[in-house]
Design a protein around this motif. Sequence first.
Motif, short mmCIF file in Angstrom:
data_model
loop_
_atom_site.label_atom_id
_atom_site.label_comp_id
_atom_site.label_asym_id
_atom_site.label_seq_id
_atom_site.Cartn_x
_atom_site.Cartn_y
_atom_site.Cartn_z
N GLU A 1 -49.59 -14.41 -8.49
CA GLU A 1 -48.84 -13.92 -7.12
C GLU A 1 -48.33 -15.11 -6.56
O GLU A 1 -48.95 -16.08 -6.04
CB GLU A 1 -49.83 -13.22 -6.37
N THR A 2 -47.06 -14.98 -6.20
CA THR A 2 -46.12 -16.06 -5.67
C THR A 2 -45.65 -15.44 -4.15
O THR A 2 -45.21 -14.39 -4.26
CB THR A 2 -45.02 -16.63 -6.32
N LYS A 3 -46.09 -16.42 -3.24
CA LYS A 3 -45.53 -15.99 -1.87
C LYS A 3 -44.76 -17.27 -1.35
O LYS A 3 -45.27 -18.33 -1.61
CB LYS A 3 -46.50 -15.68 -0.96
N LEU A 4 -43.65 -17.02 -0.71
CA LEU A 4 -43.09 -17.94 0.24
C LEU A 4 -42.69 -17.75 1.59
O LEU A 4 -42.42 -16.34 2.13
CB LEU A 4 -41.69 -18.10 -0.27
N TYR A 5 -43.32 -18.49 2.65
CA TYR A 5 -43.35 -18.09 4.16
C TYR A 5 -42.47 -19.11 4.81
O TYR A 5 -42.30 -20.37 4.50
CB TYR A 5 -44.74 -18.36 4.69
N LYS A 6 -41.65 -18.49 5.94
CA LYS A 6 -40.81 -19.59 6.70
C LYS A 6 -41.41 -19.32 8.08
O LYS A 6 -41.26 -18.05 8.61
CB LYS A 6 -39.31 -19.28 6.50
N ASP A 7 -41.86 -20.24 8.69
CA ASP A 7 -42.23 -20.30 10.15
C ASP A 7 -43.36 -19.26 10.26
O ASP A 7 -43.35 -18.32 11.28
CB ASP A 7 -41.17 -19.96 11.03
N GLY A 8 -44.29 -18.82 9.15
CA GLY A 8 -45.35 -18.17 9.37
C GLY A 8 -45.19 -16.76 8.86
O GLY A 8 -45.96 -15.68 8.76
#
Length: 50
Positions: free
Chosen positions: A35-42
């Motif tokens: 499972e891949t996740k990318l967050y920007k500023d939360g």
Amino acid sequence: MLELNGERIELKQERMASGIKYSNEHFVYTNWHGETKLYKDGKLIFSDSK
């Protein structure tokens, strides 16, 4: 190094017990059990699982 919408983003690896995690002051990239996740500023901006 990650490229998103033409923007190059440099991330540094962080230690994790399992999986991987890279981050900088704005972005966090994780991969755990496929499972891949990318967050920007939360805020989650990308997610994919296999």
